[in-house]
Design a protein around this motif. Structure first.
Motif, PDB file in Angstrom:
ATOM      1  N   UNK A  55      16.403  15.214   4.323  1.00  0.00           N
ATOM      2  CA  UNK A  55      15.134  14.577   3.941  1.00  0.00           C
ATOM      3  C   UNK A  55      15.289  14.003   2.538  1.00  0.00           C
ATOM      4  N   UNK A  56      14.948  12.729   2.411  1.00  0.00           N
ATOM      5  CA  UNK A  56      14.963  12.033   1.124  1.00  0.00           C
ATOM      6  C   UNK A  56      13.540  11.578   0.826  1.00  0.00           C
ATOM      7  N   UNK A  57      13.098  11.772  -0.396  1.00  0.00           N
ATOM      8  CA  UNK A  57      11.761  11.327  -0.791  1.00  0.00           C
ATOM      9  C   UNK A  57      11.902  10.410  -2.001  1.00  0.00           C
TER      10      UNK A  57
ATOM     11  N   UNK B 140       0.785  -1.228   0.000  1.00  0.00           N
ATOM     12  CA  UNK B 140       0.000   0.000   0.000  1.00  0.00           C
ATOM     13  C   UNK B 140       0.824   1.288   0.000  1.00  0.00           C
ATOM     14  N   UNK B 141       2.148   1.186  -0.077  1.00  0.00           N
ATOM     15  CA  UNK B 141       2.997   2.381   0.010  1.00  0.00           C
ATOM     16  C   UNK B 141       3.454   2.796  -1.382  1.00  0.00           C
ATOM     17  N   UNK B 142       3.162   4.045  -1.745  1.00  0.00           N
ATOM     18  CA  UNK B 142       3.548   4.596  -3.044  1.00  0.00           C
ATOM     19  C   UNK B 142       4.837   5.404  -2.970  1.00  0.00           C
ATOM     20  N   UNK B 143       5.013   6.108  -1.862  1.00  0.00           N
ATOM     21  CA  UNK B 143       6.199   6.940  -1.671  1.00  0.00           C
ATOM     22  C   UNK B 143       6.709   6.776  -0.253  1.00  0.00           C
ATOM     23  N   UNK B 144       7.957   7.162  -0.078  1.00  0.00           N
ATOM     24  CA  UNK B 144       8.574   7.070   1.237  1.00  0.00           C
ATOM     25  C   UNK B 144       9.389   8.337   1.478  1.00  0.00           C
TER      26      UNK B 144
ATOM     27  N   UNK C 163      14.619   8.308  -6.372  1.00  0.00           N
ATOM     28  CA  UNK C 163      14.722   9.550  -5.611  1.00  0.00           C
ATOM     29  C   UNK C 163      13.985  10.653  -6.360  1.00  0.00           C
ATOM     30  N   UNK C 164      13.015  11.292  -5.684  1.00  0.00           N
ATOM     31  CA  UNK C 164      12.270  12.378  -6.322  1.00  0.00           C
ATOM     32  C   UNK C 164      12.510  13.722  -5.638  1.00  0.00           C
TER      33      UNK C 164
END
Length: 177
Positions: free
Chosen positions: A166-168, A123-127, A154-155
């Motif tokens: 912070x890493x997205x 259920x996880x799309x992004x972190x 990495x976005x």
């Protein structure tokens, strides 16, 4: 519905633990609050919710969670009438409650158990990972079910005060070894 997992990790990849002697980093707390306000909600496990409630008076005003929809994933927690949260028995039920309140995205915070539950259910799309400049012993880590692998793209990356980063990441579909 987009689901974003948010976590604070140490430089050696463990969940950043907190205690009276080593409270959560205020920069990480502020980053969480920014994202919670951005999405208008967050989903949390029982233990982390109780810690949030216990430490509410120590949170800086900049990290206020007033007006944020909170959903607690727990099969054992009973909240009194007027509590600042609602409960759901599992991740899918939690997302259904968040969606029913009109949100387009859900922020999942907390620790190992809640993150594993959402990851195991796919259920996880992004972190979003906030990395603190500290090392801890073995600790706990973000772990996928055995044999599973997910690529991450990495976005976004941004330095935060206090030496935090912070890493997205966007997460790709689940794959097996």
């Amino acid at each position: 519905m987009k689901t974003i997992l948010w976590a604070t990790l140490t430089a050696n990849g463990n969940y950043a633990r907190s205690s009276q002697r080593h409270p959560p980093r205020p920069e990480a707390t502020a980053d969480f609050a920014v994202h919670a306000r951005q999405y208008g909600n967050f989903i949390v496990g029982r233990q982390t919710f109780l810690e949030f409630q216990e430490n509410a008076s120590r949170r800086p005003q900049s990290a206020s969670l007033d007006g944020i929809d909170i959903t607690v994933v727990s099969s054992s927690l009973t909240l009194p009438p007027g509590a600042p949260a609602q409960t759901a028995a599992d991740p899918r039920a939690a997302l259904a409650l968040v969606r029913a309140r009109g949100h387009q995205a859900a922020l999942v915070v907390g620790g190992e158990r809640i993150h594993r539950a959402f990851l195991a259910a796919g259920l996880v799309d992004e972190m979003i990972v906030v990395v603190t400049p500290s090392l801890e012993d073995e600790g706990r880590r973000i772990v996928l079910p055995s044999g599973e692998r997910r690529e991450a793209t990495l976005i976004e990356h941004a330095p935060l005060d206090g030496g935090l980063i912070r890493l997205r990441y966007a997460l790709g579909p689940s794959d097996t070894w």
